[in-house]
Design a protein around this motif. Structure first.
Motif, short mmCIF file in Angstrom:
data_model
loop_
_atom_site.label_atom_id
_atom_site.label_comp_id
_atom_site.label_asym_id
_atom_site.label_seq_id
_atom_site.Cartn_x
_atom_site.Cartn_y
_atom_site.Cartn_z
N PRO B 562 0.82 -1.21 0.00
CA PRO B 562 0.00 0.00 0.00
C PRO B 562 0.86 1.26 0.00
CG PRO B 562 -0.64 -1.48 1.78
CD PRO B 562 0.51 -2.10 1.10
N GLN B 563 1.95 1.18 0.74
CA GLN B 563 2.80 2.36 0.85
C GLN B 563 3.43 2.72 -0.48
OE1 GLN B 563 5.93 1.97 3.74
NE2 GLN B 563 7.00 3.63 2.77
N ARG B 564 3.94 1.71 -1.16
CA ARG B 564 4.59 1.94 -2.45
C ARG B 564 3.60 2.50 -3.45
NH1 ARG B 564 10.02 1.80 -2.72
NH2 ARG B 564 10.68 1.70 -4.87
N LYS B 565 2.39 1.98 -3.39
CA LYS B 565 1.36 2.43 -4.31
C LYS B 565 1.11 3.92 -4.12
CE LYS B 565 -3.06 0.59 -5.80
NZ LYS B 565 -4.00 -0.47 -5.46
N ARG B 566 1.02 4.31 -2.85
CA ARG B 566 0.80 5.73 -2.56
C ARG B 566 1.94 6.56 -3.10
NH1 ARG B 566 -0.10 4.75 3.67
NH2 ARG B 566 2.11 5.08 3.53
N GLU B 567 3.15 6.05 -2.87
CA GLU B 567 4.31 6.81 -3.28
C GLU B 567 4.33 7.06 -4.78
OE1 GLU B 567 8.20 5.36 -1.96
OE2 GLU B 567 7.24 5.07 -0.02
N VAL B 568 4.03 6.00 -5.53
CA VAL B 568 4.16 6.12 -6.97
C VAL B 568 2.93 6.77 -7.58
CG1 VAL B 568 4.50 4.82 -9.09
CG2 VAL B 568 5.64 4.11 -7.01
N ARG B 569 1.78 6.45 -7.04
CA ARG B 569 0.55 6.84 -7.72
C ARG B 569 0.01 8.20 -7.32
NH1 ARG B 569 -0.47 4.56 -12.51
NH2 ARG B 569 0.54 2.55 -12.43
N THR B 570 0.43 8.73 -6.20
CA THR B 570 -0.13 10.01 -5.82
C THR B 570 0.84 11.13 -6.18
OG1 THR B 570 0.81 9.77 -3.62
CG2 THR B 570 -1.48 9.12 -3.90
N PRO B 571 0.29 12.23 -6.67
CA PRO B 571 1.16 13.31 -7.12
C PRO B 571 1.91 13.93 -5.95
CG PRO B 571 -1.11 14.03 -7.08
CD PRO B 571 -1.12 12.58 -6.77
#
Lengths: 298, 574
Positions: B562-571
């Motif tokens: 979840p953390q990685r997803k946030r990092e990559v996917r959120t501006p």
């Protein structure tokens, strides 16, 4: 531990804290008054050279306990270098740095943090990919005593530790004005919130001395005023000593108990704000020789 | 189709737009066509052509070419800014352009013998692809199929989400049922109701047309029903919270459990070959979880990871083998059993991991990759060196390592070994998961993000980094020890650089820092190539393409944390 200076004590210190020193204004008196509080951070003839460049040249500064001590100076004066040296991020060229009489030279930054110094950065350096509360928990790392195998076994001490840390982190979060926003990504916070979160993260290490590197950089006048109030609150609530690098003269003059002026790595003046403001060397450093000559045509 | 359309000539607004789109279409079509010709020339198309998806009707080669055209059609459709009519024309042009290259190849092959250089370019290949229609008929077929494929691709992209997802599910079901027909047929071999299902869908050579239709319809309906259910739920609960702050632990856990169930049950029904493949996969999962601690959590890139695997394997062999190299043979040490040697192997690997970490403590970034690469090679070279030959057996390795026993029963069947490894995987996963959420895990994340700040906050870099190396190495050592017992022998050539790279690649594809991602990555990069043995030659081409595709479209990995997803996917704000 808080031996608040007279000026701030009267306005902000919690009731019950008796004034230890009475009314003073002039520089000489100011220095005498400081003498009553022990020196927390002391640099002695601190020099830092990068190749041919002398970033700091025999700088000696005494930061007394409980004060807000500002370090000002034009760009490139060596202010941030001073912070880096105190934190042992650089290996200093010569001189000595002591915290409450203990030498810091040769320690690694994490040991300096353990000794009780925390800092923030001119360009905010939060861990942007994790949430606000996780940032604070990283700051609390030093105070959590459970070992990694206890985490693996989910021992009761470890769980207890974690719960306590979370509770404390939420307290800090509330203190920096981010109550209820703990699960927001650090990078999604507004600029001012990020600044305060960074200070909160530094507070989580439970420092004796907090070093703030331009906490108002890039802020508008209203935000600067808020930050000023916030810095005082931090000092009062945590009984801290604060070293502050600043460019905003208004903030420096209102919040500081003592000001040190650096120029080209040399300490050119030191004293209370009123004294520094009128010091000719300071005016020269900021405005150049022309201004100096105009003011003193003789 | 990944070529970015960067600078395009600016002409008169109305006409230039049309021309621009035409250029776009031709370019996309050309890329697809060139990829197709390349695939034909290196022989991918040939092996694909031999794999039937639907018996007598469709080969994997057809699917490959058709989806190439489809992809370029979809690309043109989404990128084009012209009117609908013009867009359709452009899509058709792109499709025809993609077919044109193969037609040109056919024409070339008819006149020039290219087989001296490209052995794969046989006339059989093309004949099978064009269903024996001859040169002219075949050319028309190719161009038509290209156009059709492009239109299908554009349609698929243009459809609303629900029908699109259902269609994709249906098509994937057919593809899976067709390509993996052998495995599925083996899995369907027992019992009356299941056997009749098998005769319903398959003949012995593969999937029938009827079976394909059933598979498609089933998957389509299932997807549709799931979608309806999901919508119903959403309507009742209100709109989903878009802010991705709180990781949905429960759903994450549920999917992980599901994945696990599949891992447990799958080899049971799919036979012993799959058991072996899964054994290998689970070893890589173990290693992947180890490297995940180093790279995914602490951000310490390690290209010498195989060294720890080797240390684990050799320790196991030296302590337990019935050979002249075993320690028991020339010292007074007793010969140990698998279970007694296992903790020692893990300890040895951990020790080497810490030793390994010491010299590279101050090294950062790219230099770290190079330094660890060198260290890993040192271990391998040491093992095959003449100096170490009297002790480690040189290139011949150490033989006769006993298999593990439980209660006096030797675990010989790969299936049993698989389940044994699975237990270790579970334990390792639990450890990794707990560590991730602990104080140490947070410190690793902090070090990964900003080493200097982490240190200034009181985190002991030396301790944390060495723990990351040590724990990562322990996992790899465990995998190595099991590996030695599984093969009953160790050879130095099993520990090449390629293993390190495989583990790193499966982490990246699955999602750095994500435990389920490790499993997905291992299944995809280790399991799939083993199952599709005939494509083994193109394994690394597949790796390369997969890595590029994942980096381009899903940089956080297939099953990100979840953390990685946030990092990559959120501006990034502020």
């Amino acid at each position: 531990m808080a031996v608040a200076s007279e000026k701030t004590r009267s306005a902000y210190a919690p009731a019950g804290l008796k004034p230890m020193i009475t009314q003073t204004i002039a520089t000489e008196h100011f220095n005498k008054r400081q003498g009553a509080a022990p020196v927390l951070l002391r640099t002695v003839d601190l020099s830092m050279r990068f190749g041919g460049l002398t970033a700091l040249d025999r700088v000696s500064i005494d930061v007394h306990q409980g004060v807000i001590h500002s370090v000002i100076g034009p760009n490139g004066a060596g202010k941030t270098t001073l912070f880096n040296c105190v934190m042992q991020g650089h290996r200093i060229s010569s001189g000595d740095i002591q915290l409450a009489g203990e030498r810091l030279i040769g320690l690694t930054p994490d040991k300096v943090a353990a000794a009780g110094i925390a800092r923030t950065y001119q360009n905010i350096r939060l861990f942007t990919g994790i949430t606000a509360i996780e940032n604070l928990l990283v700051g609390m790392h030093r105070h959590l005593k459970s070992r990694w195998w206890e985490a693996v076994l989910a021992s009761s001490r470890c769980r207890h530790d974690e719960e306590k840390a979370h509770a404390e982190a939420r307290e800090i979060l509330k203190f920096v004005g981010l109550a209820g926003r703990g699960d927001t990504l650090a990078r999604h916070l507004s600029y001012g919130d990020q600044r305060r979160l960074e200070i909160g993260r530094a507070l989580c290490t439970r420092p004796k001395l907090l070093m703030l590197d331009e906490p108002t950089a890039g802020m508008n006048p209203r935000e600067i005023t808020e930050m000023m109030i916030f810095i005082r609150r931090v000092r009062e609530a945590f009984g801290l000593t604060i070293v502050l690098i600043e460019h905003q003269m208004r903030l420096v003059m209102e919040v500081s108990d003592k000001v040190t002026v650096l120029d080209h790595g040399v300490k050119i003046a030191e004293g209370d704000p009123a004294y520094v403001k009128s010091n000719s060397a300071v005016i020269e450093a900021y405005l150049g020789h022309a201004a100096q000559r105009q003011e003193h045509p003789a | 189709m990944t070529t970015a359309v960067t600078t395009l000539p600016v002409l008169h607004p109305a006409r230039s737009l049309a021309r621009m789109d035409m250029t776009l279409a031709l370019r996309a079509g050309s890329v697809a066509g060139i990829v197709a010709v390349y695939a034909a020339a290196v022989g991918i198309l040939k092996v694909f052509g031999q794999r039937e998806v639907i018996v007598d009707h469709l080969t994997l080669g057809h699917v490959f070419l058709f989806s190439l055209a489809g992809a370029c059609g979809a690309y043109v459709w989404t990128r084009s800014k012209a009117s609908i009519r013009l867009r359709v024309i452009n899509v058709v042009i792109a499709g025809i352009a993609s077919g044109f290259f193969l037609v040109a190849l056919i024409a070339l092959m008819a006149n020039v013998n290219l087989r001296w250089m490209f052995t794969a370019l046989s006339s059989d290949l093309l004949r099978s692809l064009i269903y024996d229609r001859g040169a002219v008929g075949g050319s028309v077929l190719f161009l038509g199929a290209g156009a059709l494929g492009a239109i299908c691709g554009a349609l698929l992209i243009g459809l609303p989400q629900t029908p699109r997802r259902c269609l994709v599910w249906g098509l994937s079901a057919v593809l899976i049922a067709g390509v993996f027909q052998e495995l599925i047929q083996i899995a369907l071999r027992f019992g009356w109701p299941i056997t009749s299902l098998r005769t319903f869908l398959y003949v012995w050579r593969g999937l029938t047309l009827q079976g394909a239709m059933i598979a498609f319809a089933t998957a389509f309906c299932v997807c549709w029903a799931l979608d309806l259910g999901r919508r119903h739920l959403r309507r009742r609960r209100g709109p989903a919270d878009i802010d991705v702050a709180i990781p949905r632990l429960r759903s994450q856990l549920a999917s992980a459990v599901l994945l696990l169930c599949i891992l447990v049950v799958f080899p049971l029904v799919a036979g012993s070959y799959i058991g072996q493949v899964m054994m290998l996969v689970s070893l890589f999962v173990l290693m992947g979880m180890g490297l995940n601690i180093e790279v995914g959590l602490a951000g310490l890139l390690d290209l010498g990871f195989v060294a720890f695997f080797a240390v684990g394997a050799y320790t196991m062999a030296l302590l337990t083998a019935d050979s002249e190299f075993a320690l028991a043979h020339y010292t007074s040490l007793p010969s140990l059993t698998f279970w007694m040697a296992l903790p020692l192997a893990v300890l040895a690997a951990t020790g080497i991991g810490i030793l390994f970490g010491l010299p590279v403590l101050g090294v950062r970034g790219d230099y770290l990759a190079v330094a660890t690469l060198g260290l890993g090679e040192i271990v391998r070279v040491l093992v095959i060196s003449d100096a170490a030959k009297p002790v480690l057996g040189g290139a011949q390795g150490i033989l006769q390592v006993p298999k593990p026993t439980i209660g006096g029963i030797e675990l010989v069947d790969p299936m049993h070994l698989f389940y044994l490894t699975l237990v270790f995987v579970l334990v390792a996963a639990l450890i990794a998961w707990r560590l991730e959420g602990s104080r140490l895990g947070r410190a690793w994340t902090a070090i990964r993000d900003d080493e200097d700040v982490a240190q200034a906050l009181g985190i002991n870099l030396v301790q944390c980094k060495l723990l990351a190396y040590g724990l990562g190495a322990a996992f790899a050592g465990l995998a190595g020890a099991i590996f030695a017992a599984m093969l009953t022998s160790v050879y130095p050539h099993s520990f090449s650089l390629l293993v390190s790279i495989n583990v790193l690649a499966l982490l990246i594809v699955g999602g750095l820092g994500s435990l389920p991602g490790v499993i997905v990555g291992a299944l995809l990069l280790i399991g799939l190539p083993e199952v599709l043995r005939e494509f083994n030659e193109y394994r690394f081409l597949f790796y390369g393409v997969l890595l590029i595709v994942v980096m381009q479209w899903r940089p956080e990995g297939l099953w990100p944390s979840p953390q990685r997803k946030r990092e990559v996917r959120t501006p990034r704000l502020g």
